[in-house]
Design a protein around this motif. Structure first.
Motif, short mmCIF file in Angstrom:
data_model
loop_
_atom_site.label_atom_id
_atom_site.label_comp_id
_atom_site.label_asym_id
_atom_site.label_seq_id
_atom_site.Cartn_x
_atom_site.Cartn_y
_atom_site.Cartn_z
N VAL A 171 -97.48 -113.99 -24.05
CA VAL A 171 -97.94 -112.65 -23.67
C VAL A 171 -96.79 -111.88 -23.03
CG1 VAL A 171 -99.61 -111.32 -22.33
CG2 VAL A 171 -100.26 -113.54 -23.30
N PRO A 172 -96.24 -110.86 -23.71
CA PRO A 172 -95.19 -110.05 -23.10
C PRO A 172 -95.78 -109.06 -22.10
CG PRO A 172 -95.43 -109.61 -25.48
CD PRO A 172 -96.58 -110.42 -25.05
N TRP A 173 -95.09 -108.86 -20.98
CA TRP A 173 -95.58 -107.91 -20.00
C TRP A 173 -94.44 -107.15 -19.36
CZ3 TRP A 173 -94.47 -108.43 -14.71
CH2 TRP A 173 -93.91 -109.66 -14.32
N TYR A 174 -94.78 -106.03 -18.74
CA TYR A 174 -93.79 -105.16 -18.11
C TYR A 174 -94.50 -104.37 -17.01
CZ TYR A 174 -96.05 -101.44 -20.78
OH TYR A 174 -96.97 -100.56 -21.30
N LEU A 175 -93.74 -103.63 -16.22
CA LEU A 175 -94.30 -102.73 -15.21
C LEU A 175 -94.33 -101.32 -15.79
CD1 LEU A 175 -92.48 -104.03 -12.00
CD2 LEU A 175 -94.71 -104.71 -12.92
N ASP A 176 -95.43 -100.60 -15.57
CA ASP A 176 -95.60 -99.34 -16.28
C ASP A 176 -94.62 -98.25 -15.86
OD1 ASP A 176 -96.74 -98.85 -13.82
OD2 ASP A 176 -98.69 -98.20 -14.60
N ASN A 177 -93.98 -98.40 -14.70
CA ASN A 177 -92.90 -97.50 -14.32
C ASN A 177 -91.54 -98.17 -14.45
OD1 ASN A 177 -94.44 -95.16 -13.68
ND2 ASN A 177 -95.05 -96.11 -11.75
N ALA A 178 -91.49 -99.18 -15.28
CA ALA A 178 -90.27 -99.93 -15.59
C ALA A 178 -89.80 -100.79 -14.43
CB ALA A 178 -89.15 -99.02 -16.08
N VAL A 179 -89.51 -100.17 -13.28
CA VAL A 179 -89.01 -100.93 -12.15
C VAL A 179 -90.05 -101.08 -11.05
CG1 VAL A 179 -86.61 -100.34 -12.60
CG2 VAL A 179 -87.99 -98.85 -11.13
N PHE B 22 -106.71 -106.04 -20.65
CA PHE B 22 -106.01 -106.63 -19.50
C PHE B 22 -106.06 -105.69 -18.30
CE2 PHE B 22 -102.17 -107.22 -16.95
CZ PHE B 22 -102.18 -108.58 -16.72
N SER B 23 -106.26 -106.27 -17.12
CA SER B 23 -106.26 -105.47 -15.89
C SER B 23 -105.59 -106.25 -14.76
CB SER B 23 -107.70 -105.11 -15.50
OG SER B 23 -107.72 -104.40 -14.27
N PHE B 24 -104.57 -105.67 -14.18
CA PHE B 24 -103.88 -106.28 -13.04
C PHE B 24 -103.59 -105.16 -12.04
CE2 PHE B 24 -100.08 -108.11 -10.88
CZ PHE B 24 -100.66 -109.29 -10.43
N PRO B 25 -104.65 -104.71 -11.29
CA PRO B 25 -104.53 -103.52 -10.44
C PRO B 25 -103.83 -103.77 -9.10
CG PRO B 25 -106.71 -104.45 -10.24
CD PRO B 25 -105.98 -105.32 -11.24
N HIS B 26 -102.67 -104.37 -9.16
CA HIS B 26 -101.91 -104.64 -7.95
C HIS B 26 -100.48 -104.14 -8.16
CE1 HIS B 26 -105.26 -107.11 -6.65
NE2 HIS B 26 -105.17 -107.81 -7.77
N PRO B 27 -100.24 -102.88 -7.86
CA PRO B 27 -98.91 -102.31 -8.14
C PRO B 27 -97.80 -103.10 -7.46
CG PRO B 27 -100.48 -100.59 -7.57
CD PRO B 27 -101.15 -101.90 -7.27
N ILE B 28 -96.71 -103.25 -8.18
CA ILE B 28 -95.52 -103.91 -7.65
C ILE B 28 -94.53 -102.85 -7.23
CG2 ILE B 28 -93.66 -105.53 -8.17
CD1 ILE B 28 -96.47 -106.76 -8.28
N SER B 29 -94.02 -102.97 -6.02
CA SER B 29 -93.03 -102.00 -5.54
C SER B 29 -92.11 -102.70 -4.55
CB SER B 29 -93.70 -100.78 -4.89
OG SER B 29 -94.45 -101.17 -3.75
N GLY B 30 -91.02 -102.02 -4.22
CA GLY B 30 -90.11 -102.55 -3.22
C GLY B 30 -89.20 -103.65 -3.72
N VAL B 31 -89.16 -103.88 -5.03
CA VAL B 31 -88.27 -104.89 -5.61
C VAL B 31 -86.98 -104.20 -6.05
CG1 VAL B 31 -87.98 -106.64 -7.40
CG2 VAL B 31 -90.25 -106.24 -6.40
#
Length: 307
Positions: A149-157, A38-47
């Motif tokens: 499919v369980p998923w999470y953010l690699d830095n938790a938040v 799996f690859s989803f190279p779009h970091p999530i931030s600011g939430v």
């Protein structure tokens, strides 16, 4: 006492040929290998941490699209002998199943197998997958599967989305178990007639968008029909094992508790005491050092996030 027979998974080798069986096993292997492919190279931030519970609705569909791309990239896993070169996985969100392996020819399109794909954001407040699976058993072809499919953010938040080992079950078996649980096992004051389920007539696999393919309970005032985590013990082991996985050294179950406490609006001192109590219960008396370390990390996160 139950009057209906408990459902059991279909015996696929009696229903399909060897080439199709090899494909089926290969697709399951590719799905189980998703954490590596799996690859989803779009970091999530600011939430905001207290808004994390909403991520499944915000980016869940994008996660599912990425899973389809991962399946097509892993063709060497599910078709090593090139028996299905003309086939490709496609996502069709308005149909059942919403992911289909299709073959196109001059005579038209053929659906080889289907995957009803559901994403589960593991930090959701419910602590379980929140989808509802309502398709009628007869709408499921022998090789169709339901995949969560369980998923999470690699830095938790924040960070990149990562996936964990999915839960895979034959689609028809999941539908039959849901109905068996609803009519035979569920604790309810409803009489037998009101506990019944009505099915669409002439339903067949791979229905079009306009065709009715859902089973309809005769009484469901709470809107709970099709919530598979309630159809115990179907998903129990999967949910427990998933929430035991760790992110930054802390179990997912503890992250959910941590964020839920802040969402509920408690002050920092109350939160700290509640976390200490929950960690002690979860880790046990013989794991004091691990519990203290995890609590220290959570306290640091409180400061970083300004909660």
């Amino acid at each position: 006492m139950s009057s209906a027979l408990e459902p059991s998974p279909a015996y696929l080798p009696a229903l399909i040929d060897k080439t199709s069986m090899d494909l089926y096993n290969g697709v399951l292997a590719a799905l189980m290998a998703l954490p590596a492919s799996f690859s989803f190279p779009h970091p999530i931030s600011g939430v905001r941490a207290t808004d994390l519970f909403n991520l499944n609705s915000l980016i869940g569909a994008a996660i599912e699209d990425q899973v389809v791309e991962a399946l097509n990239r892993s063709r060497s896993v599910w078709d090593p002998d090139h028996n299905w070169d003309e086939c490709v996985f496609e996502r069709r969100s308005q149909s059942f199943p919403d992911v289909r392996l299709v073959r196109r020819a001059l005579a038209g399109e053929e659906v080889v197998l289907g995957i009803e794909l559901k994403g589960w954001y593991t930090l959701s407040k419910e602590r379980v997958p929140s989808f509802r699976y309502q398709v009628a058993p007869n709408a499921c072809a022998p090789m169709d599967v339901l995949c969560v499919v369980p998923w999470y953010l690699d830095n938790a938040v924040s960070g990149e989305a990562k996936v964990l080992t999915p839960w895979i079950v034959q689609a028809r078996y999941a539908a039959e178990w849901r109905d068996y649980w609803w009519t035979e096992l569920r604790t309810s004051k409803d009489d037998e007639i009101r506990k019944g389920i009505d099915y669409p007539t002439n339903v067949k696999p791979y229905p079009s968008k306009s065709e009715m393919a859902h089973a309809v309970p005769r009484n469901d005032s709470g809107g709970n029909f099709g919530r598979l985590p309630r159809c115990r013990p179907l998903m129990d082991a999967f949910i427990q094992e998933t929430l035991a996985e760790e992110v930054l050294g802390i179990a997912l179950a503890d992250w959910v508790s941590f964020i839920a406490l802040h969402t509920d609006g408690a002050d920092a001192e109350i939160i700290t005491r509640e976390l200490a109590r929950k960690l002690a219960e979860r880790q046990g008396a013989t794991s004091d050092l691990k519990a203290e370390r995890a609590l220290a990390l959570l306290k640091e996160l409180v400061d970083v996030l300004g909660l």
